[in-house]
Design a protein around this motif. Structure first.
Motif, mmCIF file in Angstrom:
data_model
loop_
_atom_site.group_PDB
_atom_site.id
_atom_site.type_symbol
_atom_site.label_atom_id
_atom_site.label_comp_id
_atom_site.label_asym_id
_atom_site.label_seq_id
_atom_site.Cartn_x
_atom_site.Cartn_y
_atom_site.Cartn_z
ATOM 1 N N SER A 57 -4.069 -28.886 3.834
ATOM 2 C CA SER A 57 -5.234 -29.386 4.567
ATOM 3 C C SER A 57 -4.913 -30.699 5.259
ATOM 4 C CB SER A 57 -6.414 -29.566 3.601
ATOM 5 O OG SER A 57 -7.464 -30.289 4.202
ATOM 6 N N ARG A 59 -7.216 -32.487 6.817
ATOM 7 C CA ARG A 59 -8.329 -33.366 6.470
ATOM 8 C C ARG A 59 -8.107 -34.021 5.109
ATOM 9 N NH1 ARG A 59 -13.779 -30.283 6.292
ATOM 10 N NH2 ARG A 59 -12.678 -29.209 4.617
ATOM 11 N N LYS A 103 -3.309 -36.699 11.381
ATOM 12 C CA LYS A 103 -4.319 -37.212 12.313
ATOM 13 C C LYS A 103 -4.249 -36.478 13.646
ATOM 14 C CE LYS A 103 -3.396 -40.909 14.619
ATOM 15 N NZ LYS A 103 -3.119 -42.312 15.021
ATOM 16 N N LEU A 106 -5.202 -32.674 13.269
ATOM 17 C CA LEU A 106 -6.630 -32.470 13.067
ATOM 18 C C LEU A 106 -7.398 -32.659 14.366
ATOM 19 C CD1 LEU A 106 -8.535 -31.831 10.685
ATOM 20 C CD2 LEU A 106 -8.872 -34.282 10.407
ATOM 21 N N ALA A 169 -12.899 -39.569 6.651
ATOM 22 C CA ALA A 169 -11.913 -38.512 6.898
ATOM 23 C C ALA A 169 -12.279 -37.232 6.161
ATOM 24 C CB ALA A 169 -10.519 -38.991 6.473
ATOM 25 N N LEU A 172 -14.692 -34.996 8.071
ATOM 26 C CA LEU A 172 -14.323 -34.428 9.362
ATOM 27 C C LEU A 172 -14.202 -32.907 9.251
ATOM 28 C CD1 LEU A 172 -11.545 -36.956 10.461
ATOM 29 C CD2 LEU A 172 -13.831 -36.738 11.446
ATOM 30 N N GLU A 174 -12.505 -29.321 9.732
ATOM 31 C CA GLU A 174 -11.115 -28.874 9.854
ATOM 32 C C GLU A 174 -11.093 -27.457 10.377
ATOM 33 O OE1 GLU A 174 -6.853 -28.820 7.532
ATOM 34 O OE2 GLU A 174 -8.639 -29.524 6.489
#
Length: 365
Positions: A57, A59, A103, A106, A169, A172, A174
């Protein structure tokens, strides 16, 4: 993502942690050893952490980066001394590696899921600009917090901002990967990402361009020294370097426009920007800070545009890993930037900028 960038860089310890080390009684050798530990962790974990983001992941990796940095500063506050500082740098170094690659992946895939990947350079430029903007209030906050509660208060507020970045974060969205099988194992993910750098047409060259450009950002560390050498009093250096920060912010925000330039146009833009740096160095006058600001704005615009070109060429399933390979190249090339400064100061960095500008059109083919 813009809010995350603001919180992630709104860390009042940034301008003070070197003073924390000396106030604790560390020697120059011990402080250098801490920075070596930090760099070693970053180099060793950069690419493996990118594969973690691709396999599991992005995120979660970005959120973990904030929490690890918060844990690092907690160790500094609770265990002031070489062992505590070393533990903090290990945690911070690993956290920084987790954010690198995750970063960009994503953000790009999130835009792609919305059918808006063509806006990546513009949005990434805003994120980069926010990272620079955060430096402005942080300098004032650090002064006030230190006066009110010393390194302890500065440290705990830094823990809070990093943890807040981790929370943002984690919230956010994904998007799913596309363009490949997402169920392969971690090692296969790592091998696939590294192989893409060297085997996919054009990816390796653009990754090299991105790595060299990002390493050139090491010059930011020397801006205070440059201004100080021009006769600016030490107390006025933070204010005197503010135009440079604003120039970089404006340049990053204009990265979307720079993305529209052809590859030779990006080389010309970086070359012209480097010429302003050379003019400032030759003048050796406080007014030269304006020329440095112009340089930094042009450089940051090119940096955003080249990152966008790299993301456009990477397969979604390997995006964080490939970006982390470029990040590893940056970590290694940064030592060259430090060596260039040690050998000849800003003049050698000007030469490096000219060389990179000349190489850009070929690397971006």
């Amino acid at each position: 993502m813009v809010v995350w960038a603001l919180l992630a860089d709104a860390v009042p310890l940034y301008p003070l942690y070197a003073l924390l080390f000396t106030a604790t009684g560390l020697s120059v050798a011990e402080i250098s050893a801490l920075f070596a530990i930090w760099s070693a962790v970053a180099v060793l974990t950069e690419v493996p952490s990118g594969a973690l983001a691709d396999r599991f992941s992005r995120r979660s990796c970005l959120a973990a980066a904030g929490f690890l940095q918060a844990a690092a500063y907690t160790a500094w506050v609770l265990m002031p001394g070489f062992p505590g500082f070393a533990l903090g740098f290990v945690l911070w170094g690993f956290g920084g590696s987790l954010a690198s690659g995750a970063k960009e992946a994503l953000l790009y895939d999130g835009l792609a899921a919305a059918g808006a990947q063509e806006h990546y350079a513009r949005v990434a430029g805003r994120v980069a600009a926010m990272e620079l903007v955060a430096q402005i209030p942080v300098a004032a906050a650090a002064t006030w917090l230190f006066s009110a509660g010393g390194f302890g208060l500065v440290g705990w507020v830094s823990v809070g901002t990093c943890a807040a970045a981790g929370v943002v974060a984690a919230a956010l969205p994904e998007p799913p990967r596309y363009g490949g099988d997402e169920d392969i194992g971690y090692l296969a993910t790592l091998r696939s990402g590294v192989a893409e750098v060297f085997r996919s047409p054009g990816v390796g060259a653009v990754a090299a361009a991105a790595a060299l450009l990002a390493a050139f950002d090491a010059i930011e560390e020397y801006f205070p020294l440059l201004v100080s050498d021009w006769g600016v009093a030490a107390a006025a250096v933070p204010l005197a370097t503010l135009p440079i920060v604003l120039g970089g912010t404006a340049g990053a925000a204009l990265g979307g426009a720079a993305r529209l330039l052809p590859r030779w146009g990006l080389g010309v833009l970086l070359g012209v920007a480097t010429a302003f740096l050379a003019v400032a160095a030759e003048a050796a006058h406080p007014a030269g800070v304006i020329a440095v600001a112009v340089f930094y704005g042009g450089y940051r615009a090119v940096l955003v545009a080249v990152d966008a070109r790299l993301q456009e060429r990477i397969a979604s399933r390997s995006r964080a890993t490939v970006t982390s390979v470029a990040g590893l190249g940056t970590e290694i090339a940064t030592f060259g930037a430090y060596a260039a400064w040690a050998a000849g100061g800003v003049s050698w960095l000007v030469v490096a900028g000219v060389v990179i500008a000349a190489a850009l059109p070929r690397l971006l083919r």
